[in-house]
Design an enzyme around this catalytic site. Structure first.
Site, short mmCIF file in Angstrom:
data_model
loop_
_atom_site.label_atom_id
_atom_site.label_comp_id
_atom_site.label_asym_id
_atom_site.label_seq_id
_atom_site.Cartn_x
_atom_site.Cartn_y
_atom_site.Cartn_z
N THR A 32 0.74 -1.23 0.12
CA THR A 32 -0.04 0.38 0.20
C THR A 32 0.85 1.36 -0.08
O THR A 32 0.41 2.32 -0.62
CB THR A 32 -0.84 -0.06 1.15
OG1 THR A 32 -0.33 -0.21 2.43
CG2 THR A 32 -1.88 -1.15 1.26
N HIS A 126 1.97 -16.32 -1.75
CA HIS A 126 0.75 -16.49 -2.46
C HIS A 126 0.76 -16.37 -4.05
O HIS A 126 -0.26 -16.07 -4.57
CB HIS A 126 -0.44 -15.33 -1.88
CG HIS A 126 -0.46 -15.61 -0.50
ND1 HIS A 126 -0.98 -14.46 0.48
CD2 HIS A 126 -0.49 -16.78 0.29
CE1 HIS A 126 -1.16 -15.03 1.49
NE2 HIS A 126 -0.76 -16.57 1.64
#
Length: 250
Positions: A32, A126
């Site tokens: 972010t 992931h």
């Protein structure tokens, strides 16, 4: 929120300076700061018709590949289209490695920014958005190719491609090597993770149990703060700048 004092930062800088092998677990807060939204907060199709876990799911991919790819591209369109760059946190880890330390990055993020910053040992727990490997013949396909096709098919065998992202319902193939690296390190450093997603959130606890010093830099407290001897509740980039000034890279 816990107030981070100069003493906290100095202790962390000294610990980083002394460590020869640092295992780093990075989460959404790392990305972010490069302007990438947390994908779980994305708006779009899945919020109206299906849950996020229903859409980004291996069963949905096999049942309706066209529907899967349409939803997947909508959810991740900012990441797929954006020209994002590594931030100060990514660069700090690369600088630690350039200074002679072993830095094993265990990332929950799928944006590829650790590689882009120059870190060489990166386990993308992931998976990654930036490519897709054919499940049938193993041919890799880059992001540009995936963007050019509504339902990408393998250029070699025409099999419909699955992105190299670990979907719901799939095992996390690199989780065991990640645990092994964490318990072998001198320092376990968690950057920008709320530690909500298992089994990855168990890595710091196992490291602590093995006697590894554990540190956390995260904007907000987590429910696992008690695991960490060193805590900094602040932005990652700003904190890394302070650690650099305190001699962490020396």
């Amino acid at each position: 929120m816990t107030t981070t004092t100069h003493e906290h930062l100095s202790a962390l800088a000294h610990t980083i300076q002394q460590a020869q092998h640092i295992a780093v677990l990075s989460g959404a807060g790392m990305s972010t700061e490069s302007g990438i939204p947390d994908f779980r907060s994305a708006n779009g199709l899945f919020t109206r018709d299906r849950s996020f876990a229903d859409v980004v799911n291996i069963d949905y991919f096999y049942a309706d590949p066209a529907g899967f790819w349409a939803a997947f591209k909508e959810i991740f369109k900012l990441k797929l289209a954006g020209n994002y760059e590594p931030n100060g946190g990514h660069r700090f880890l690369a600088e630690l490695e350039q200074g002679g330390k072993r830095v094993s990055v265990l990332t929950q993020n799928i944006d590829g920014l650790h590689h882009k910053a120059g870190s060489s040992e990166v386990l993308e727990l992931h998976g990654t958005l930036v490519k897709a490997t054919c499940l049938q013949c193993g041919t890799p396909h880059d992001l540009d190719y995936l963007q050019q096709h509504d339902v990408p098919q393998c250029r070699q065998c025409d099999e419909i491609l699955k992105p190299d992202v670990v979907l719901y319902g799939e095992a996390v193939p690199l989780v065991e090597p990640a645990f092994e690296l964490a318990v072998q390190a001198d320092l376990m450093l968690v950057l920008g993770s709320s530690l909500e997603v298992g089994p990855v959130n168990l890595i710091p606890r196992e490291a602590r149990r093995a006697g590894v010093t554990c540190a956390l830099i995260n904007l907000e407290p987590t429910h696992l703060d008690y695991v960490f001897e060193l805590l900094v509740h602040d932005r990652i980039g700003a904190t890394c700048d302070k650690l650099r000034a305190l001699g962490a890279l020396d």
